[in-house]
Design an enzyme around this catalytic site. Structure first.
Site, PDB file in Angstrom:
ATOM      1  N   ASP A 119     -34.676  89.843  51.223  1.00 16.90           N
ATOM      2  CA  ASP A 119     -34.397  88.532  50.639  1.00 16.90           C
ATOM      3  C   ASP A 119     -32.957  88.403  50.154  1.00 16.90           C
ATOM      4  O   ASP A 119     -32.583  87.401  49.552  1.00 16.90           O
ATOM      5  CB  ASP A 119     -35.350  88.254  49.478  1.00 16.90           C
ATOM      6  CG  ASP A 119     -35.243  89.285  48.356  1.00 16.90           C
ATOM      7  OD1 ASP A 119     -34.489  90.269  48.517  1.00 16.90           O
ATOM      8  OD2 ASP A 119     -35.915  89.111  47.322  1.00 16.90           O
ATOM      9  N   ASP A 173     -30.552  99.694  37.459  1.00 16.09           N
ATOM     10  CA  ASP A 173     -31.642  98.829  37.014  1.00 16.09           C
ATOM     11  C   ASP A 173     -32.782  99.711  36.521  1.00 16.09           C
ATOM     12  O   ASP A 173     -32.781 100.924  36.744  1.00 16.09           O
ATOM     13  CB  ASP A 173     -32.104  97.852  38.108  1.00 16.09           C
ATOM     14  CG  ASP A 173     -32.646  98.555  39.353  1.00 16.09           C
ATOM     15  OD1 ASP A 173     -33.022  99.742  39.286  1.00 16.09           O
ATOM     16  OD2 ASP A 173     -32.703  97.908  40.410  1.00 16.09           O
ATOM     17  N   HIS A 196     -31.475  90.548  47.974  1.00 17.97           N
ATOM     18  CA  HIS A 196     -31.225  91.060  46.624  1.00 17.97           C
ATOM     19  C   HIS A 196     -30.515  92.406  46.671  1.00 17.97           C
ATOM     20  O   HIS A 196     -30.586  93.136  47.659  1.00 17.97           O
ATOM     21  CB  HIS A 196     -32.521  91.159  45.825  1.00 17.97           C
ATOM     22  CG  HIS A 196     -33.330  92.392  46.067  1.00 17.97           C
ATOM     23  ND1 HIS A 196     -34.406  92.430  46.926  1.00 17.97           N
ATOM     24  CD2 HIS A 196     -33.236  93.643  45.526  1.00 17.97           C
ATOM     25  CE1 HIS A 196     -34.934  93.634  46.928  1.00 17.97           C
ATOM     26  NE2 HIS A 196     -34.244  94.402  46.094  1.00 17.97           N
TER      27      HIS A 196
END
Length: 244
Positions: A130, A66, A132
């Site tokens: 969370d 990313d 991710h």
């Protein structure tokens, strides 16, 4: 799924460093996508000592999965690559020709490039509280997505996350863009092996929920349960919920 639990961060980081180095010892090209951030810091400290000045590792190639580009700074590295260079590439002396950045300019051809290069031997990732993984946060990507750009203009919370990442990287939050690029779940699942590492009690609940709960979009990392070669590296604190 294979699970390895060690007593503390130092011990599990040693396992991760040994494992990654083992992947590199090969007669053929090895493609690795590796994570930035706080979780792998000790792993990279150990790995640097193993790989620096090792000419026989010139067949090992690296990819980021990313990237958060800087506003109006397309000619410069983004947050992820800056972090990877500081943590690993620069101290390890990795030649530029072995580093293949994913950027805002080339993300649309990233999957084709990986395929042409022979695919990923492994992808080394962390997990957020969370659920991710990579840039796949809840309500941002879908399980069927390959490498994509994520627009955060309609998500004030996401804009704040990007700004926080900038600050952690030592960059002014004023340089934060309104988008980032990431390998989507489908791209990650195409790797031959997924190596997920989590450290600390703050990750205990999400480890249980993501890896031992229902596979659902609301918990992006839950899709990793379906990978045929998932290796999970935890310290005892991160494993607390699944070991009790």
């Amino acid at each position: 799924m294979q699970l390895i639990v060690e007593k503390n961060e130092a011990a599990i980081s040693q396992v991760a460093a040994d494992l990654l180095f083992g992947k590199m010892i090969s007669k053929h090209r090895v493609n690795l996508a590796i994570t930035a951030g706080a979780t792998p810091q000790k792993t990279y400290e150990l790995l640097v000592e193993k790989v620096k000045q090792k000419s026989y590792l010139k067949h090992v190639h690296y990819y980021n999965f990313d990237e958060m580009p800087f506003l109006n700074q397309e000619a410069h590295d983004g947050v992820t690559m800056t972090c990877l260079k500081n943590l690993y590439f620069t101290p390890a002396g990795i030649p530029a020709q072995q580093i293949h950045p994913l950027t805002a300019s080339n993300y649309q051809t990233h999957d084709a490039r990986l395929l042409a290069d022979g695919g990923l031997e492994a992808i080394f990732i962390g997990i957020g509280a969370d659920g991710h993984f990579c840039g796949n946060l809840p309500q941002t990507t879908h399980f069927q997505d390959e490498t994509v750009a994520v627009d955060v203009t309609s998500r004030p919370d996401m804009a704040d996350i990007l700004k926080n990442e900038m600050v952690k990287a030592g960059v002014s939050e004023d340089l934060a863009c309104d988008y980032y690029v990431t390998m989507g779940p489908k791209s990650v699942m195409a790797a031959q092996q997924v190596i997920l590492m989590a450290i600390g009690e703050a990750k205990a609940k999400i480890i249980k929920q993501a890896l031992f709960g229902e596979v659902r979009q609301a918990v992006p990392a839950s899709i990793l349960q379906l990978h045929p070669n998932l290796l999970v590296l935890l310290d005892e604190a991160a494993a607390r919920e699944i070991m009790s």
